[in-house]
Design a protein around this motif. Sequence first.
Motif, PDB file in Angstrom:
ATOM      1  N   PRO A  29      49.549  37.392  37.203  1.00  0.00           N
ATOM      2  CA  PRO A  29      48.515  37.183  38.224  1.00  0.00           C
ATOM      3  C   PRO A  29      48.177  38.450  39.006  1.00  0.00           C
ATOM      4  O   PRO A  29      47.015  38.686  39.350  1.00  0.00           O
ATOM      5  CB  PRO A  29      49.131  36.114  39.128  1.00  0.00           C
ATOM      6  N   LEU A  32      45.397  40.934  37.381  1.00  0.00           N
ATOM      7  CA  LEU A  32      44.015  40.540  37.104  1.00  0.00           C
ATOM      8  C   LEU A  32      42.988  41.342  37.880  1.00  0.00           C
ATOM      9  O   LEU A  32      41.812  41.379  37.498  1.00  0.00           O
ATOM     10  CB  LEU A  32      43.837  39.047  37.373  1.00  0.00           C
ATOM     11  N   SER A  33      43.402  41.999  38.925  1.00  0.00           N
ATOM     12  CA  SER A  33      42.471  42.834  39.691  1.00  0.00           C
ATOM     13  C   SER A  33      42.503  44.294  39.245  1.00  0.00           C
ATOM     14  O   SER A  33      41.812  45.133  39.824  1.00  0.00           O
ATOM     15  CB  SER A  33      42.797  42.752  41.185  1.00  0.00           C
ATOM     16  N   ARG A  44      40.364  40.417  35.169  1.00  0.00           N
ATOM     17  CA  ARG A  44      39.941  39.009  35.173  1.00  0.00           C
ATOM     18  C   ARG A  44      38.547  38.862  34.571  1.00  0.00           C
ATOM     19  O   ARG A  44      38.305  37.989  33.733  1.00  0.00           O
ATOM     20  CB  ARG A  44      39.952  38.453  36.595  1.00  0.00           C
ATOM     21  N   ARG A  45      37.645  39.741  34.974  1.00  0.00           N
ATOM     22  CA  ARG A  45      36.262  39.682  34.471  1.00  0.00           C
ATOM     23  C   ARG A  45      36.209  40.002  32.985  1.00  0.00           C
ATOM     24  O   ARG A  45      35.468  39.367  32.222  1.00  0.00           O
ATOM     25  CB  ARG A  45      35.407  40.675  35.271  1.00  0.00           C
ATOM     26  N   THR A  76      35.348  30.731  36.793  1.00  0.00           N
ATOM     27  CA  THR A  76      36.631  31.422  36.739  1.00  0.00           C
ATOM     28  C   THR A  76      37.784  30.444  36.552  1.00  0.00           C
ATOM     29  O   THR A  76      37.958  29.505  37.325  1.00  0.00           O
ATOM     30  CB  THR A  76      36.856  32.225  38.034  1.00  0.00           C
ATOM     31  N   ASP A  79      43.813  29.886  35.228  1.00  0.00           N
ATOM     32  CA  ASP A  79      44.734  30.687  34.430  1.00  0.00           C
ATOM     33  C   ASP A  79      43.931  31.367  33.327  1.00  0.00           C
ATOM     34  O   ASP A  79      43.872  30.882  32.189  1.00  0.00           O
ATOM     35  CB  ASP A  79      45.833  29.812  33.836  1.00  0.00           C
ATOM     36  N   PRO A  80      43.268  32.494  33.637  1.00  0.00           N
ATOM     37  CA  PRO A  80      42.394  33.137  32.646  1.00  0.00           C
ATOM     38  C   PRO A  80      43.129  33.629  31.420  1.00  0.00           C
ATOM     39  O   PRO A  80      42.541  33.733  30.347  1.00  0.00           O
ATOM     40  CB  PRO A  80      41.760  34.298  33.429  1.00  0.00           C
TER      41      PRO A  80
END
Length: 204
Positions: A29, A32-33, A44-45, A76, A79-80
Amino acid sequence: MDSKEFDRLLRLDAEAVRDSAGFAAQAGPGDLSRPTPCDGWDLRRLLAHMTAQHRGFAAAARGRGGEAGVWAEWPTASDPVADHLTAAEDVTAAFAELSGPQQALALPQLAQDGQFPAALAVGFHLVDYLVHGWDVARSLGRDYDPGDELLEAGLAVALAVPRGQARLAAGSAFKPELDPAPGAGPLDRTLALLGRRPDWTPAC
């Protein structure tokens, strides 16, 4: 392309998908940034884009590539990473169902109302996930060392991608090509051909 070569292409595409999914699975987690080599996109994107593309190609392999919404990015995911891993398994399964190299797939993102033979469509997907595997790896500070056979196949597709002004158009899949460093290997050549800086790091 005969059926033997098409089977080889499917195998190499599945390898590229596994590699990129393997790197994605390492992301927690807090990752993701992280920035990615895709300008303005955090991890994330990027995963959302990759997941949407897997779903779109899977739909195309099953005759639904032209349906509204099959290429759209979903809201979004909570949990990507898990979402992406599910889509990666599905596109590999969908490609395994293809009848042969000449089956027509609708890929409206590449050409409006365009139909592409399966061999060409799978080649597009292969080079996309070879490069996206590198994107995710570099975002996480990992090295990516694909096998020679996959690198050879990816470079062949990259060399065939149209260049010039089309790369400057809004929504173009790739940036204008860059000059590879002297003596660059096939991965760096592929990245440069598709507008990536092979020396990219998060510090860039």
